[in-house]
Write an enzyme that holds these catalytic residues in place. Structure first.
Site, short mmCIF file in Angstrom:
data_model
loop_
_atom_site.label_atom_id
_atom_site.label_comp_id
_atom_site.label_asym_id
_atom_site.label_seq_id
_atom_site.Cartn_x
_atom_site.Cartn_y
_atom_site.Cartn_z
CG HIS A 26 -39.45 -52.85 138.35
ND1 HIS A 26 -39.44 -53.26 139.85
CD2 HIS A 26 -39.59 -53.96 137.69
CE1 HIS A 26 -39.61 -54.67 139.82
NE2 HIS A 26 -39.79 -55.11 138.43
CB CYS A 37 -25.50 -58.19 126.52
SG CYS A 37 -25.16 -59.33 127.85
C1 PEP Z 1 -24.49 -57.56 132.87
O1 PEP Z 1 -24.37 -57.73 134.12
O2 PEP Z 1 -23.80 -56.83 132.30
C2 PEP Z 1 -25.99 -57.70 132.37
C3 PEP Z 1 -25.81 -57.51 131.07
O3 PEP Z 1 -26.85 -58.37 133.16
P1 PEP Z 1 -27.89 -57.49 134.23
O4 PEP Z 1 -27.49 -56.06 133.94
O5 PEP Z 1 -29.03 -57.75 133.76
O6 PEP Z 1 -27.32 -58.16 135.46
#
Ligand code: PEP
Ligand code: MG
Length: 583
Positions: free
Chosen positions: A192, A505
């Site tokens: 967080h 992402c």
């Molecule tokens: C990832 O796993 O690369 C992603 C973007 O999702 P998170 O970091 O929220 O698991």
């Protein structure tokens, strides 16, 4: 001078005076036996601590009311009720009398028992109160242990906050203009603290183990949130170096502003899209400032996690609409809940799963709670009328799961129709590729997806069997491991064969040193923290595809992560001799 290296939680560099927010934690609660004649004085200590904690909450509550922050005020209302609960106080007194142990231990025992009971309750309202109970118990404990917690709302001067950890309520209440940096013992990039620090553009270094024991109030700290470095009482040489880095940072920042309006296009005209990852709706403004061409990942679970409770359809609808409206016509990809793993919702999870990262997480969580899932989907479909929405599912492991999730979208549409609610019929629905099984079956998943987004944080974790939050094995989380590069190629080729786009992402998408390689592999979209967008754009605008493809081919022939890393280093030094774009 002392130097510490931790996890780069939020980028940027800053120098300032340390404010120790807490020098202890619940795990260090003293435990000792007392004599019968000490019971009365121990009890008095509790009553004083409890009254002080209640007073603190009342003050904070009044402020929230004045500032019309009703939701936060209602959370504090619940805290106050707990602090005034005479039944709870009677239980603590009884434990003190029976156990003949110090009051801190009696308080801890009762709060732990209560929390367990709340989490086991079938009533969702009661389960929700577990997070509040933790907040309240910590506040009382700080008073008992005489840990002076500065008021983060009334800060008179600029500070760098040094803390074991921060509670969501601390971050909500803090004066963000005065808190210039954050340094914590605990935390990971997905904690967080990291996420909210990035949301409010406060440089942060996390996971520094016992740094709270090493730093004293008022000492000068240099915090480099981009590199994860903290220097305490810097010497002259370090100060000069800091000034240099800061000057370079500002210069690069100014130069990067100039390319804000320019397209993310290579020298030979290959156009890709740079988007932002956000966790709270307010961050959309920042995405816009850094020239994001949309939101590539809105982690919707933070809507639930920051308040520690389930958010109803109307509240979700308002939050999604806010993001969509603030981005105008630009595309906004909202990921459905990725609850579980390291992101627990007390109402459903008590944190005692044996392998939470392999457990009840993300799409598995949503599919097993159809009402909750469909509520979110309805809120999304309705909000879709106010912008350019795309929906994305996290942690899809195979086609059956994807089909089930798509069926839920259709059911949610039917619900809206039945209820007479206006909703968006045509919405692009994409799949996150972050499990090796999904990467290997990308060609199959592409048949039923409108787009892909590669989640490198999890893909690396699962492909290399490295817990992403465990600093002991962190060195193994190599994004340039040959296995990972082969996955990227397979995913991107699988998407293109079905004429859908392949985006990324995970954190790697925002790493300027990886941009040319990812372009060469054919990536269409990069989504990252807003601050990284200009850095990646500069690299993209400084290369041509022929070179990038050759780089990707050579990288795919490498046999180890080190070889790829070295190849990239040499390549970048050749194409960007001044090191532009690296901060
Ligand atoms: C990832 O796993 O690369 C992603 C973007 O999702 P998170 O970091 O929220 O698991
Ligand atoms: Mg993920």
């Amino acid at each position: 001078m002392k130097k510490f290296t931790g996890i780069p939680g939020s980028p940027g560099i800053v120098v300032g005076k340390a404010l120790l927010y807490a020098d202890n934690d619940l795990y260090e609660i003293p435990r000792y036996t007392i004599r019968k004649n000490q019971i009365e004085s121990e009890w008095k200590r509790f009553l004083t601590a409890n009254a002080e904690a209640a007073e603190e909450v009342r003050t904070l509550h009044n402020r929230m009311i004045q500032e019309a922050r009703r939701e936060e005020a209602s959370i504090l209302d619940a805290h106050l009720m707990m602090l005034e609960d005479t039944e709870l106080q009677d239980q603590i007194k009884e434990r003190l009398n029976i156990s003949l142990e110090n009051i801190e231990w009696a308080v801890r025992s009762i709060f732990c028992d209560m929390k367990e009971k709340l989490l086991a309750s079938p009533d969702p309202y009661l389960r929700e109160r577990a997070a509040d109970l933790s907040d309240v118990s910590r506040r009382v404990m700080h008073k008992l242990l005489a840990i002076k917690k500065a008021s983060l709302t009334d800060l008179k001067s600029d500070v760098i906050l040094v803390s074991y950890d921060l509670l969501p309520s601390d971050i909500l209440a803090m004066n963000k203009k005065r808190v210039k940096g954050i340094v914590t013992d605990t935390g990971s990039r997905t904690s967080h603290t990291a996420i909210l620090a990035r949301a409010f553009a406060i440089p942060a270094v996390l996971g520094l183990s016992a740094v709270t024991k090493e730093i004293r109030e008022g000492e000068t700290l240099m915090v480099n949130g981009s590199l994860g470095e903290v220097i305490v009482n810097p010497d002259k040489q370090a100060a000069v170096q800091y000034q240099k880095t800061l000057d370079q940072y500002r210069k690069t920042g100014d130069a990067l502003q100039d390319i804000r309006e320019l397209p993310a296009e290579t020298g030979d005209g290959r156009r890709v899209h740079l988007k932002a990852n956000i966790e709270v709706p307010e961050e959309a403004a920042q995405a816009f400032r850094y020239g994001a061409e949309g939101i590539g990942l809105y982690r919707s679970e933070f809507l639930f996690l920051t308040s520690g409770r389930v958010i109803d359809e109307e509240e979700q609808y308002r939050a999604y609409r806010q993001v969509l409206k603030s981005m105008g016509d630009l595309p906004v990809t909202i990921r459905t809940l990725d609850i579980g793993g390291d992101k627990l919702l007390p109402e459903f999870q008590s944190g005692n799963e044996k392998n939470p990262l392999l457990g009840w997480r993300a799409i598995r969580f949503s599919l097993s709670l159809p009402d909750l899932f469909k509520t979110q989907l309805r809120a999304l479909l309705r909000a879709g009328l106010d912008g350019n929405l795309r929906i994305m599912f996290p942690m899809i492991s195979g086609i059956e799961e994807l089909e089930q999730a798509l069926a839920m979208v259709e059911e949610a549409k039917a619900d809206c129709y039945r209820k007479g609610q206006a909703y968006m019929e045509q919405i692009a629905v994409g799949t996150m590729i972050e499990i090796p099984a999904a990467a290997m079956t990308a060609d199959i998943l592409a048949e039923r997806s409108d787009f892909f987004s590669i989640g490198t944080n999890d893909l690396i974790q699962y492909a290399l069997a490295v817990d992403r939050g465990n600093e002991k094995v962190g060195y193994l989380a190599q994004p340039f491991h040959p296995a990972i590069l082969r996955f990227f190629k397979r995913i991107i080729d699988g998407a293109h064969a079905r004429r859908i786009t392949a985006g990324m992402c995970g954190e790697l998408a925002g790493d300027p040193s990886a941009a040319a390689l990812l372009l060469g592999l054919g990536l269409d979209e990069f989504s990252m923290i807003p601050q990284s967008i200009p850095l990646v754009k500069r690299i993209i605008r400084g290369v041509v595809m022929e070179d990038c493809r050759a780089l990707a081919e050579e990288a795919l022939r490498c046999t180890s992560s080190q070889q790829v890393a070295l190849l990239l280093e040499v390549w970048m030094a050749k194409h960007f001799p001044d090191g532009e774009g690296y901060i």
